[in-house]
Scaffold this motif. Sequence first.
Motif, PDB file in Angstrom:
ATOM      1  N   HIS A 306       0.815  -1.211   0.000  1.00 25.84           N
ATOM      2  CA  HIS A 306       0.000   0.000   0.000  1.00 25.84           C
ATOM      3  C   HIS A 306       0.850   1.263   0.000  1.00 25.84           C
ATOM      4  CE1 HIS A 306       0.491  -1.181   4.237  1.00 25.84           C
ATOM      5  NE2 HIS A 306       0.456   0.090   4.529  1.00 25.84           N
ATOM      6  N   GLU A 313       4.014   6.553   8.340  1.00 26.07           N
ATOM      7  CA  GLU A 313       3.659   5.458   9.255  1.00 26.07           C
ATOM      8  C   GLU A 313       4.906   4.959   9.965  1.00 26.07           C
ATOM      9  OE1 GLU A 313       1.569   1.941   7.507  1.00 26.07           O
ATOM     10  OE2 GLU A 313       3.372   0.933   8.216  1.00 26.07           O
ATOM     11  N   HIS A 342       4.939   0.658   0.268  1.00 26.09           N
ATOM     12  CA  HIS A 342       5.543  -0.378   1.109  1.00 26.09           C
ATOM     13  C   HIS A 342       4.544  -1.510   1.282  1.00 26.09           C
ATOM     14  CE1 HIS A 342       3.341   1.898   4.231  1.00 26.09           C
ATOM     15  NE2 HIS A 342       3.254   0.733   4.843  1.00 26.09           N
ATOM     16  N   ARG A 403       3.667  -4.733   7.719  1.00 25.18           N
ATOM     17  CA  ARG A 403       2.553  -3.815   7.581  1.00 25.18           C
ATOM     18  C   ARG A 403       2.685  -3.082   6.282  1.00 25.18           C
ATOM     19  NH1 ARG A 403       0.282  -5.955  11.163  1.00 25.18           N
ATOM     20  NH2 ARG A 403      -1.234  -6.121   9.523  1.00 25.18           N
TER      21      ARG A 403
END
Length: 403
Positions: A306, A313, A342, A403
């Motif tokens: 994403h 983040e 990432h 993530r």
Amino acid sequence: MIHRHALGRVPPKPHTAFHDEDGKLLMEHCHTREGFDGPYSILYYRTPPTDENAVENLAIPGFCPFEPLAEQPLYRRHIKTQDLRLRGDFLDARRLLLFNADVQMSMVKSTATSSRFLANGDGDELYFAYKGSGRFETLFGVLPFREHDYVLLPRATPYRIHWEGANPEFFVFEGRGFIDIPREFRNRAGQITMYAPYTHRDFRVPQSLLSYDRSLHGTAPFKLVVKREDRLTVHLHQHFPCEVVGWDGYVYPVAFNIHDYQPKTGLIHLPPTIHVTFAGNNFVVCSFVPRKVDYHEKAIPCPYGHASVHMDEILFYVAGNFTSRRGIDSGSISLHPSGIPHGPHPGTYEKSIGTERTSELAVMCDTYKQLLLTKVAHDLEDKDYHLTWVSKEGGGVDVPGAR
Ligand SMILES: [Fe+2]
């Protein structure tokens, strides 16, 4: 912050005469937010908190003042806080790592208990107890903490940290506007809703007031360190500055253990912000805790790649199944900046199919404004992290912690 709480003695009506056991008039003190429009608490001091007779400047390099990294090319970062060596009390052993106008993130690795109190006039502070247990001694009373607690301290609350046993370590958020339970987790009465990932019963509050004890607290002058606009001043008091006979209100520190967080899992993968725990001005703090993962028969539990194009983040890795991500270990911070895609490391996306549980434990923060590194953070960087997504046989990370 959670509901009205009272500790000690308060008079039936605010702003009326109230005396101590010897008939001495106590000083009422209103601790108000947003002028006089926001939440407040009312305290009753034995000695007025204005009892100070000297003010001195204080500098703790790396905390206040801190040195921003002069140039910050945009790429994925890995900051190894496990390599940060510090000594001193919770102020001397604090270093700022990441910051923007809304939030600052620091590590505290204290090796000595403190006779000083800190009142942070720049914002609410959210401590995450990465290691250790002990107590926060605060103006609102003593709040014990244990490993993996969040401790939320309202702006300008005098406090210090004491413990027995192993030295504690903390990852700390300082919210320049506020840090609170997200509005969507409150009903119109202010009660935490039944959809929220925690309940009122999960939040712990101060249970006993501080009472001056010469053998524990020493003698004058008593030092209260105040932080404002990233400058520190030391205020020297003639009387112990945190002795109140009682208070009541909505402003006080609370503790919440991350293992009491109630995670949500979907038929198919839910976005990271389903794990939101606290909200600030232009940022959120999320908790990733051990849980069942997505249960559709063809679900891919590993997060999709994403580019959350409005947000930077960071992840602070605490424990669990991220150890095969190259270089990442407990105590690592990853920074994935807006503008750079990432996602899972090579191989992990496929490997995650059929996985039923994750044991990851991590704290995430998403920010609207760009996060900048300090010189301290840069000195702790794994400089090759950005390139670890390049396909490589046998490389990558286990599932589904990426993530
Ligand atoms: Fe992400």
